[in-house]
Structures are given as C-alpha cells and as structure tokens.
Motif scaffolding. Structure first.
Motif, mmCIF file in Angstrom:
data_model
loop_
_atom_site.group_PDB
_atom_site.id
_atom_site.type_symbol
_atom_site.label_atom_id
_atom_site.label_comp_id
_atom_site.label_asym_id
_atom_site.label_seq_id
_atom_site.Cartn_x
_atom_site.Cartn_y
_atom_site.Cartn_z
ATOM 1 N N VAL A 55 46.870 29.673 36.699
ATOM 2 C CA VAL A 55 46.417 29.967 35.341
ATOM 3 C C VAL A 55 46.589 28.732 34.462
ATOM 4 O O VAL A 55 47.549 27.978 34.610
ATOM 5 C CB VAL A 55 47.178 31.169 34.746
ATOM 6 C CG1 VAL A 55 46.860 32.446 35.501
ATOM 7 C CG2 VAL A 55 48.682 30.923 34.736
ATOM 8 N N ARG A 56 45.648 28.529 33.527
ATOM 9 C CA ARG A 56 45.656 27.311 32.723
ATOM 10 C C ARG A 56 46.491 27.429 31.458
ATOM 11 O O ARG A 56 46.800 26.421 30.819
ATOM 12 C CB ARG A 56 44.220 26.911 32.370
ATOM 13 C CG ARG A 56 43.437 27.911 31.544
ATOM 14 C CD ARG A 56 42.005 27.410 31.283
ATOM 15 N NE ARG A 56 41.231 28.325 30.453
ATOM 16 C CZ ARG A 56 40.502 29.323 30.935
ATOM 17 N NH1 ARG A 56 40.455 29.528 32.245
ATOM 18 N NH2 ARG A 56 39.822 30.107 30.124
ATOM 19 N N ARG A 57 46.844 28.654 31.056
ATOM 20 C CA ARG A 57 47.660 28.824 29.859
ATOM 21 C C ARG A 57 48.825 29.758 30.154
ATOM 22 O O ARG A 57 48.636 30.818 30.758
ATOM 23 C CB ARG A 57 46.833 29.412 28.709
ATOM 24 C CG ARG A 57 45.790 28.469 28.127
ATOM 25 C CD ARG A 57 45.125 29.115 26.923
ATOM 26 N NE ARG A 57 46.078 29.393 25.849
ATOM 27 C CZ ARG A 57 45.773 30.084 24.761
ATOM 28 N NH1 ARG A 57 44.558 30.593 24.612
ATOM 29 N NH2 ARG A 57 46.678 30.291 23.831
ATOM 30 N N ASP B 156 50.531 31.863 39.436
ATOM 31 C CA ASP B 156 49.514 32.473 40.289
ATOM 32 C C ASP B 156 48.925 33.738 39.674
ATOM 33 O O ASP B 156 47.706 33.882 39.565
ATOM 34 C CB ASP B 156 50.097 32.796 41.669
ATOM 35 C CG ASP B 156 50.369 31.551 42.486
ATOM 36 O OD1 ASP B 156 49.426 30.765 42.674
ATOM 37 O OD2 ASP B 156 51.508 31.358 42.924
ATOM 38 N N ALA B 157 49.790 34.669 39.275
ATOM 39 C CA ALA B 157 49.321 35.968 38.774
ATOM 40 C C ALA B 157 49.236 36.031 37.253
ATOM 41 O O ALA B 157 48.675 36.974 36.713
ATOM 42 C CB ALA B 157 50.236 37.083 39.279
ATOM 43 N N GLY B 158 49.783 35.061 36.560
ATOM 44 C CA GLY B 158 49.771 35.073 35.100
ATOM 45 C C GLY B 158 51.119 35.423 34.515
ATOM 46 O O GLY B 158 51.669 34.692 33.695
ATOM 47 N N LYS C 131 42.206 35.004 27.738
ATOM 48 C CA LYS C 131 42.221 33.668 27.131
ATOM 49 C C LYS C 131 42.915 32.647 28.028
ATOM 50 O O LYS C 131 43.710 31.824 27.569
ATOM 51 C CB LYS C 131 42.887 33.718 25.752
ATOM 52 C CG LYS C 131 42.159 34.601 24.749
ATOM 53 C CD LYS C 131 42.846 34.598 23.396
ATOM 54 C CE LYS C 131 42.084 35.482 22.395
ATOM 55 N NZ LYS C 131 42.745 35.513 21.070
ATOM 56 N N GLY C 132 42.604 32.743 29.319
ATOM 57 C CA GLY C 132 43.132 31.773 30.269
ATOM 58 C C GLY C 132 44.495 32.091 30.818
ATOM 59 O O GLY C 132 45.106 31.268 31.502
#
Length: 224
Positions: A174-176, A29-31, A153-154
């Motif tokens: 997050v996608r990455r 959620d937050a990275g 960068k994602g």
C-alpha cells in the motif's frame, strides 16, 4: 504532563477506544491489522463496552505457532468486523465458538475490521497458509464486493479488471499508511493521551446525540 501520566497509570485506567481505527496498526500488504499485543477496551456508548486482546501478530487470538499441533485439525477463518468480533468479547467470537463446537479443532482468527475480500486473500497468502490449515472459512458480506474496488485513498490493496477480463491486485504494498505511526505510538503507550482522546470522543458523541434528539423533538407531527 509526566505527573498526569503517572496519576493515570496509578489509578489504573485502561486504554478505551471509541473508534475501530484506533485498534489498527499499519500493514504494508493488507493495509492494516489489529494492533499487536493490544489489550484494551472498545466502546460504543449505549451499545457495548468489550475487551479486545490481540496477540503479537495482530490477531484477535491467543498466541499460536505456525506449526500445527499433532492430531489437531486447524481452521483459518477470514472476514471483516463480523468475523473479527465487533461488539463482543474474545470468548464470544465466531472463531472461539467454532473451536468449542468441534472437538480436536483449533481455529486461527484472521478477521479484521473493515476488510474487503481482496485484503482477506492477501492475509491468507501472507500469513494464513503458514498455519497449515485443513480448512478455511470465509465470511462474506454484501458490501465486500464494492469494497474490493475501493482503495481507501491508497490505504489498502484493490482488485483491478484489465481489458482482457483478467483480475489482478493493485496497490500492494500500500502506498499510504492507514494511521500516523506517531499518533499510534501515543495511543498505545501513553495512558494520558488515550484518556484525553477517549474523553474528547465521548464528548463529541454526546453532543451529536443531543443535536439529533433536539432535531427529532423539533420535527412537526405528521398531518392526518
């Protein structure tokens, strides 16, 4: 390698990290959040060497139940490295001092290194409100505004302004991942890997400082 791992553990060398990223664990959620159950040292050579202890939920805080204790005022604090406590011990953090200054108050520190305001909002929604806070304190830094539109960068959620001036959050989940799960496992479970990484990082730092000192001495004096 197994013998070396055993020797490092017998000697009792505690994990020491030179970069903030090594303290983080991936969060969809937050990275990223602080690594759960972290008990390590964070060092900036020549500046500080402090202990960092995080609870099972990745908060730099003692364990706390979501249910608020009866008769207690609870304050959830949000922010980036300043609120998280960059360069200070757990007992020196803003949240700890705030709790000591106001009798009958319990703070919950949701501050995390490198966070934007968008990430802080996400953390408030996904976890902060579950602590039933009476008040929320948000620490804002000048770089937070631009960070809200940089997705690394994602690797973190960002704010997007649509054509009708409506603000929404994108890249959630997050996608990455922020860090390789395999590297994270070795960083926090192998004392030998952590020690080797610390020595390598320290060597790079000293070489960088030596090059900088040499460049300064080689600089010609300013003319009158």
């Amino acid at each position: 390698l197994l013998i070396s791992e055993g020797i490092v553990r017998i000697v009792g060398l505690k994990g020491t990290f030179l970069t903030r990223g090594a303290l983080h664990s991936n969060d969809p959620d937050a990275g990223w959040i602080c690594y759960p159950n972290l008990d390590a040292r964070f060092c900036l050579p020549g500046s500080f060497n402090v202990g960092v202890v995080c609870n099972s939920r990745g908060l730099r805080d003692p364990e706390k139940d979501f249910a608020k204790p009866s008769g207690t005022r609870r304050i959830v604090v949000l922010g980036d490295s300043f609120m998280w406590g960059y360069g200070v011990e757990n007992e020196e953090m803003f949240s700890t001092i705030l709790q000591e200054l106001i009798p009958g108050t319990e703070t919950v520190n949701l501050g995390v290194n490198g966070y934007s305001t968008v990430q802080e909002l996400v953390r408030l929604e996904t976890e902060g409100l579950r602590y039933e806070p009476d008040l929320t304190v948000l620490a804002f830094c000048s770089n937070d505004l631009e960070d809200n539109f940089d997705d690394k960068k994602g690797r973190r959620p960002v704010a997007v302004v649509e054509g009708n001036n409506v603000l929404r959050i994108e890249n959630r989940p997050v996608r990455r991942p922020w860090k390789s799960p395999t590297k994270q496992w070795f960083q926090h479970h192998s004392r030998l890997f952590g020690f080797a990484e610390y020595c390598t990082g320290l060597l790079k730092y000293k070489l960088k400082e030596r090059r900088r000192a040499k460049a300064l001495t080689a600089k010609p004096p300013a003319s009158d």
